[in-house]
Design a protein around this motif. Sequence first.
Motif, short mmCIF file in Angstrom:
data_model
loop_
_atom_site.label_atom_id
_atom_site.label_comp_id
_atom_site.label_asym_id
_atom_site.label_seq_id
_atom_site.Cartn_x
_atom_site.Cartn_y
_atom_site.Cartn_z
N MET A 249 -87.49 28.07 83.79
CA MET A 249 -87.31 29.98 83.67
C MET A 249 -87.50 30.15 82.57
SD MET A 249 -85.61 30.60 87.22
CE MET A 249 -84.61 29.49 87.56
N GLU A 250 -87.72 31.33 81.63
CA GLU A 250 -86.69 31.73 80.58
C GLU A 250 -85.18 31.53 80.75
OE1 GLU A 250 -89.23 34.64 78.77
OE2 GLU A 250 -91.13 33.57 78.93
N PRO A 251 -85.08 32.34 79.76
CA PRO A 251 -84.19 32.66 79.39
C PRO A 251 -82.72 33.70 80.42
CG PRO A 251 -84.85 30.76 77.32
CD PRO A 251 -85.56 31.81 77.96
N GLY A 252 -82.01 33.57 81.16
CA GLY A 252 -81.76 34.55 81.75
C GLY A 252 -82.96 35.07 82.61
N GLU A 253 -83.67 34.69 82.95
CA GLU A 253 -84.31 35.36 84.35
C GLU A 253 -84.02 35.01 85.44
OE1 GLU A 253 -89.25 33.99 85.79
OE2 GLU A 253 -88.24 32.96 84.41
N LYS A 254 -84.42 35.73 86.68
CA LYS A 254 -83.98 35.17 87.75
C LYS A 254 -85.30 34.63 88.69
CE LYS A 254 -80.33 39.28 88.40
NZ LYS A 254 -79.87 40.08 89.17
N TRP A 255 -84.84 34.07 89.28
CA TRP A 255 -85.96 33.02 90.50
C TRP A 255 -86.52 34.00 91.32
CZ3 TRP A 255 -86.01 30.74 94.58
CH2 TRP A 255 -84.33 30.53 94.87
N GLU A 256 -87.82 34.04 91.47
CA GLU A 256 -88.32 34.20 92.63
C GLU A 256 -89.58 33.58 93.46
OE1 GLU A 256 -87.44 36.63 94.56
OE2 GLU A 256 -85.59 37.86 93.30
N PRO A 257 -89.35 33.05 94.83
CA PRO A 257 -90.21 31.59 94.79
C PRO A 257 -91.70 31.77 94.60
CG PRO A 257 -88.68 32.68 96.52
CD PRO A 257 -88.52 33.36 95.93
N GLN A 258 -92.20 32.93 95.01
CA GLN A 258 -93.57 32.83 94.94
C GLN A 258 -93.37 32.93 93.40
OE1 GLN A 258 -95.90 32.25 97.20
NE2 GLN A 258 -97.19 32.71 95.40
N ALA A 259 -92.98 33.76 92.63
CA ALA A 259 -93.18 34.04 91.06
C ALA A 259 -93.08 32.50 90.81
CB ALA A 259 -92.81 34.53 90.18
N ILE A 260 -92.18 30.96 91.01
CA ILE A 260 -92.64 30.05 90.35
C ILE A 260 -93.48 29.26 91.29
CG2 ILE A 260 -90.87 28.26 90.31
CD1 ILE A 260 -88.27 29.92 90.38
#
Length: 303
Positions: A249-260
């Motif tokens: 992920m990029e700095p500060g990005e919140k993760w979402e399962p499908q996006a990952i």
Amino acid sequence: MKINVTLPFDNLELAEEFITPEAVVEISQTAERLGFYAGNVTDHPCPTARWRDAGGHDAQDPFVMLSLVAAATTTLRLQTGILVATYRNPFITARAASSLDVFSRGRLTLGLGAGYLKGEYFALGADFDNRNDLFDEYVQAMKLAWTGETFDFEGTGYSARGSRIRPAPWQKPHPVLLVGGNSNRAIRRAVELADGWNPFFTGHTPNSTARTKSMTGHADLIKGMEYMHQHSEKMGREKPPYVFLASIMEPGEKWEPQAILDRIGTYKELGVVGAATNFEAKTCTEWKEKAERFASEVLNKIN
């Protein structure tokens, strides 16, 4: 795709949760049980307060922490992400790496970089201006030391004469070596000296704590990989270094399962073999819950 997890043992604001032997055991064993490939730690022996207060972070000694993690686990790999190679005499690093690799039965991945914090270089008495040339020299010195045989090496300000470091590392010919950084110099170094390249995304906004060449997305990554393949061909390296991203992920990005999952699929198509992730948490329990969720919604769907 292999997925590493950054270990949270640098969080001094929540020391009662993360700066304890019990936390090391709980978190390390959770990461191993869930199927993470490796646990990552970083390296900042003496950063400036200005950098720390501007968004930098604290750090434990990487070899101490990875030794504790190794004692609590049996299969989780141990990764420095990254160790600044030129902060230490190369034979000090070679000895520490060899010891950890032997006692962990070959689980060390040594991520190395040239670093960028001038104030930290000054504090350690290390040569900031010549760090790139010294990096290359130090890796060559370490590789020679890791043979376990008697060696001579004339370095910059040091001289090994009839020296020997034993036991040699468990992994042969040495621990897995990754080169961190996004610059062309780092890519050439990965081709010439290492097993893999360990780039990281810098985000789309100026980053005050990581001073390196910008890498804001897939296009930059592809450009770097193309350069890596070109340099491999130039150097006669039949198989280019593998690519293991320092962060998914990029700095500060919140993760979402499908996006990952989508991103992992894209990386895999590009030939990337792995990436690291991290979880922000205020307690060990919260960290383990987030790790469980990531394993359920991401890890279990790619393995």
